[in-house]
Design a protein around this motif. Sequence first.
Motif, PDB file in Angstrom:
ATOM      1  N   GLY A   1      74.235   1.317   2.992  1.00 12.02           N
ATOM      2  CA  GLY A   1      74.837   0.541   3.923  1.00 12.02           C
ATOM      3  C   GLY A   1      74.072  -0.659   4.122  1.00 12.02           C
ATOM      4  N   TRP A   2      72.773  -0.761   3.377  1.00 13.50           N
ATOM      5  CA  TRP A   2      71.774  -1.807   3.372  1.00 13.50           C
ATOM      6  C   TRP A   2      72.428  -3.299   3.067  1.00 13.50           C
ATOM      7  N   THR A   3      71.636  -4.202   3.344  1.00 14.96           N
ATOM      8  CA  THR A   3      71.823  -5.638   2.869  1.00 14.96           C
ATOM      9  C   THR A   3      70.931  -5.949   1.678  1.00 14.96           C
ATOM     10  N   GLN A   4      71.399  -6.435   0.780  1.00 16.51           N
ATOM     11  CA  GLN A   4      70.356  -7.050  -0.239  1.00 16.51           C
ATOM     12  C   GLN A   4      70.130  -8.398  -0.400  1.00 16.51           C
ATOM     13  N   GLN A   5      68.977  -8.935  -0.379  1.00 18.39           N
ATOM     14  CA  GLN A   5      68.617 -10.143  -0.222  1.00 18.39           C
ATOM     15  C   GLN A   5      68.134 -10.720  -1.720  1.00 18.39           C
ATOM     16  N   PHE A   6      68.456 -11.841  -2.175  1.00 20.99           N
ATOM     17  CA  PHE A   6      68.110 -12.323  -3.412  1.00 20.99           C
ATOM     18  C   PHE A   6      67.340 -14.006  -3.105  1.00 20.99           C
ATOM     19  N   HIS A   7      66.188 -13.995  -3.159  1.00 22.65           N
ATOM     20  CA  HIS A   7      65.529 -15.392  -3.036  1.00 22.65           C
ATOM     21  C   HIS A   7      65.022 -15.668  -4.701  1.00 22.65           C
ATOM     22  N   ILE A   8      65.803 -16.680  -4.843  1.00 23.71           N
ATOM     23  CA  ILE A   8      65.776 -17.255  -6.324  1.00 23.71           C
ATOM     24  C   ILE A   8      65.473 -18.597  -6.472  1.00 23.71           C
ATOM     25  N   GLY A   9      64.659 -18.904  -7.652  1.00 21.58           N
ATOM     26  CA  GLY A   9      64.229 -20.111  -8.134  1.00 21.58           C
ATOM     27  C   GLY A   9      62.970 -20.778  -7.866  1.00 21.58           C
ATOM     28  N   ALA A  10      62.290 -19.832  -7.433  1.00 23.26           N
ATOM     29  CA  ALA A  10      60.575 -20.509  -7.291  1.00 23.26           C
ATOM     30  C   ALA A  10      59.814 -20.373  -8.635  1.00 23.26           C
ATOM     31  N   LEU A  11      59.261 -21.572  -9.075  1.00 23.45           N
ATOM     32  CA  LEU A  11      58.440 -21.584 -10.078  1.00 23.45           C
ATOM     33  C   LEU A  11      56.885 -21.381  -9.639  1.00 23.45           C
ATOM     34  N   ARG A  12      56.269 -20.219  -9.779  1.00 22.01           N
ATOM     35  CA  ARG A  12      55.097 -19.812  -9.316  1.00 22.01           C
ATOM     36  C   ARG A  12      53.969 -20.004  -9.986  1.00 22.01           C
ATOM     37  N   ASN A  13      52.958 -20.090  -9.257  1.00 22.24           N
ATOM     38  CA  ASN A  13      51.278 -20.305  -9.824  1.00 22.24           C
ATOM     39  C   ASN A  13      51.121 -21.244 -10.766  1.00 22.24           C
ATOM     40  N   ASN A  14      51.485 -22.318 -10.531  1.00 22.31           N
ATOM     41  CA  ASN A  14      51.509 -23.435 -11.417  1.00 22.31           C
ATOM     42  C   ASN A  14      50.182 -23.792 -11.563  1.00 22.31           C
ATOM     43  N   ASN A  15      49.230 -23.771 -10.691  1.00 17.47           N
ATOM     44  CA  ASN A  15      47.886 -24.207 -10.805  1.00 17.47           C
ATOM     45  C   ASN A  15      46.846 -23.102 -11.138  1.00 17.47           C
ATOM     46  N   SER A  16      46.768 -22.655 -12.486  1.00 15.90           N
ATOM     47  CA  SER A  16      46.135 -21.473 -12.902  1.00 15.90           C
ATOM     48  C   SER A  16      44.445 -21.787 -12.401  1.00 15.90           C
ATOM     49  N   ARG A  17      43.934 -22.818 -12.269  1.00 23.14           N
ATOM     50  CA  ARG A  17      42.696 -22.903 -11.697  1.00 23.14           C
ATOM     51  C   ARG A  17      42.563 -22.239 -10.267  1.00 23.14           C
ATOM     52  N   LEU A  18      43.580 -22.764  -9.444  1.00 24.20           N
ATOM     53  CA  LEU A  18      43.520 -22.297  -8.103  1.00 24.20           C
ATOM     54  C   LEU A  18      43.971 -20.744  -8.027  1.00 24.20           C
ATOM     55  N   LEU A  19      44.949 -20.399  -8.919  1.00 20.98           N
ATOM     56  CA  LEU A  19      45.298 -19.179  -8.889  1.00 20.98           C
ATOM     57  C   LEU A  19      44.149 -18.060  -9.356  1.00 20.98           C
ATOM     58  N   ASN A  20      43.232 -18.539 -10.167  1.00 19.18           N
ATOM     59  CA  ASN A  20      42.059 -17.666 -10.558  1.00 19.18           C
ATOM     60  C   ASN A  20      40.983 -17.591  -9.558  1.00 19.18           C
ATOM     61  N   GLU A  21      40.958 -18.697  -8.915  1.00 14.47           N
ATOM     62  CA  GLU A  21      39.867 -18.828  -7.870  1.00 14.47           C
ATOM     63  C   GLU A  21      40.396 -18.049  -6.516  1.00 14.47           C
ATOM     64  N   ILE A  22      41.674 -18.118  -6.113  1.00 14.13           N
ATOM     65  CA  ILE A  22      42.031 -17.746  -4.976  1.00 14.13           C
ATOM     66  C   ILE A  22      43.134 -16.395  -4.969  1.00 14.13           C
TER      67      ILE A  22
ATOM     68  N   LEU B   1      47.043 -14.633  -5.878  1.00 11.74           N
ATOM     69  CA  LEU B   1      48.405 -14.968  -5.542  1.00 11.74           C
ATOM     70  C   LEU B   1      48.735 -15.504  -4.325  1.00 11.74           C
ATOM     71  N   ASP B   2      49.999 -16.337  -4.124  1.00 14.14           N
ATOM     72  CA  ASP B   2      50.146 -16.936  -2.821  1.00 14.14           C
ATOM     73  C   ASP B   2      49.071 -18.149  -2.437  1.00 14.14           C
ATOM     74  N   ALA B   3      48.498 -18.755  -3.413  1.00 17.41           N
ATOM     75  CA  ALA B   3      47.597 -19.692  -3.057  1.00 17.41           C
ATOM     76  C   ALA B   3      48.170 -20.890  -2.514  1.00 17.41           C
ATOM     77  N   GLY B   4      49.497 -21.257  -2.648  1.00 18.77           N
ATOM     78  CA  GLY B   4      49.995 -22.395  -2.202  1.00 18.77           C
ATOM     79  C   GLY B   4      50.321 -23.453  -3.522  1.00 18.77           C
ATOM     80  N   VAL B   5      50.405 -22.860  -4.702  1.00 19.28           N
ATOM     81  CA  VAL B   5      50.579 -23.657  -5.766  1.00 19.28           C
ATOM     82  C   VAL B   5      51.879 -23.197  -6.632  1.00 19.28           C
ATOM     83  N   ASP B   6      52.802 -22.882  -5.865  1.00 21.81           N
ATOM     84  CA  ASP B   6      54.497 -22.863  -6.199  1.00 21.81           C
ATOM     85  C   ASP B   6      55.395 -23.854  -5.965  1.00 21.81           C
ATOM     86  N   SER B   7      56.252 -23.935  -6.515  1.00 19.69           N
ATOM     87  CA  SER B   7      57.263 -25.131  -6.599  1.00 19.69           C
ATOM     88  C   SER B   7      58.637 -24.770  -6.893  1.00 19.69           C
ATOM     89  N   ILE B   8      59.444 -25.645  -6.774  1.00 19.63           N
ATOM     90  CA  ILE B   8      60.977 -25.590  -6.980  1.00 19.63           C
ATOM     91  C   ILE B   8      61.137 -25.513  -8.506  1.00 19.63           C
TER      92      ILE B   8
END
Length: 467
Positions: A290-311, A313-320
Motif C-alpha cells: 500500500g505504499w506510494t512510489q515516486q519517480f524523480h526522472i531526468g537529471a544529468l548528473r556529475n557533469n563537472n568531473s573535476r569538482l566530482l573528484n575533488e568534492i 557526489l552532490d557537488a552541485g554539478v548536475d543539470s537538466i
Amino acid sequence: MNSSNFITDNFILQSEVAETLYHKYAKDLPIIDYHNHLSAKQIAEDKPIKNITDAWLEGDHYKWRAMRANGIDESFITGSATSKKEKFLKWAETVPFTIRNPLFHWTHLELKRYFNIDDILQPSTAESIYNRANAILENKTPAQLLEDLKVEVVCTTDDPIDDLKYHIQIAEKNFFTKVFPTFRPDALLSIEKQNFASYINKLSSCVAFSIDNSNDLLKAIEARIAFFDSLGCKLSDYGLEKVFASDFTDAQVDAIFKKRMAGNEISQEEAQVYASCILVKLCEMYHAKGWTQQFHIGALRNNNSRLLNEIGLDAGVDSIGEFPAALAMSNLFNRLNLSNKLAKTITYNLNPSQNEIFATMMGNFQNSDMPGKMQWGSGWWFLDQKDGMEKQLNCLSNMGLLSRFVGMLTDSRSFLSFPRHEYFRRILCNLLAEDVKQGLIPNDTVFLGKMVQDICYNNAVNYFKFN
C-alpha cells in the motif's frame, strides 16, 4: 540595498481574493513534507545546529552553484580551510546578485520566519545577521526548528541497507514532528556500477542470509521493505535518468546477476534487462504494502568531473537532461496495471519540455482505487521556483485535476527550508485569485478556500495515510 519590509504579509499576493485565500485558508495549515533529504541522525541527536553556515551552506548545492556563478573561490564554498563565518560572508556577498533567482526569495523568507529578520542579506548587514541568527540557533534543535513551522510529518530518503537506528530513536521521543523513512533503492538497480557486488554483500549482511541468485536478491529486498514498513515507511523513491522498461525473463535476469556477482563485466543491454526486472518486482512489492512510489526522472548528473573528484557526489554539478520518457513510463505502468499491481505513483520531471508528457501519462492510469491515485508531482529541483510552480500548476489544471493534487515538498537537506511550503501556498492562492479577477472561475472564496486547504494539506493526509 534597502529592505523596506520586503517580505510583507502579502508577499506575492496581488489581490484581496489572494490575501483572503492565503491568510484565512492556507497560512496556518500544518506541513506534510513527504520527500526530503534531512538527516535523521541530526534529529535523533537533538542538539542545536548552532551556526547558520552549517544550517544554510552545508550540502546546499543551490547556494554552491550561485556562489560559483558569482566567481567565489571554491575554498569559501566547500573548502575545509576557511571558517564558517568567512563562508557566510561570501554567501552574503552573493545574495544581492541572486535577484530573480528563487534563492533571493527563499533566503529572505527563511530569515523572516526563523529569525524575525527583515534586513536584506548583503555585505553591510552580514555580520549582524550572522550574529543574530546564531544566537537563536544556539538553542534550537532540528526538532524545534521543524515544530516552529508546524511540520507535522517529514519523510527522509534512505538506502535499503540503512539500519534506521535514528528513526527508531526518534520514534521513542515525544517530538511534534513524525519522521518516517523512504525506501530509495537506486543502488539495487545499478548493476553496472563498480561497487555493485560489495553493495549486495552488505545487503546480505542486513538480512543474514547469502544472496547467491536473483531469487535470493528478491527475498532480501522483500525483507528490507518489510523492515522499513514496520517503522512507518509509506513511500519509495527513485532518482533515475529514465525509467527502465526492457522485456525480460526470470532466467535471463538470474544469469545476468550471477555473471556480475562473479566479477564479470556486463553489457549495457544486460544492465537494462536486469534493472527493468528489479524495478517491476519492486513496484509490485510496493503495491502489496500500500505504499506510494515516486519517480524523480531526468537529471544529468556529475557533469563537472573535476569538482566530482575533488568534492564527491552532490557537488552541485548536475543539470537538466534530455532523456526520452513517455514510452518507458507507459510500458512500465501498463505492465503493472495489467496485473493490477500498480501502486499509488508520483512522477517528477526535471526537463520542463516534458511537462505535458508527464501530466498526460499519469491520466492514463487513474482508476477508482482513490481520487488522484496517479500524481504528477510539484516542480522539482531546477523547477521549484515561482515560474516553474506556476507552469506545473497550470499544466496540471489543463491536463488533470488540480483539486486532487497532493501539493508541495522541500526535497531539501536543510532544516531551514520549510518556508518553501509558504512560497508554494502563496503562489497557489495568487494563481487562483488571478483567475477570479479574469472571470475564469467563480468568486467563491469558501469553495476555493477548501480547494486550497486540500492541495496544501488534506489531500496529502488522505493520500499517504501516515500513522
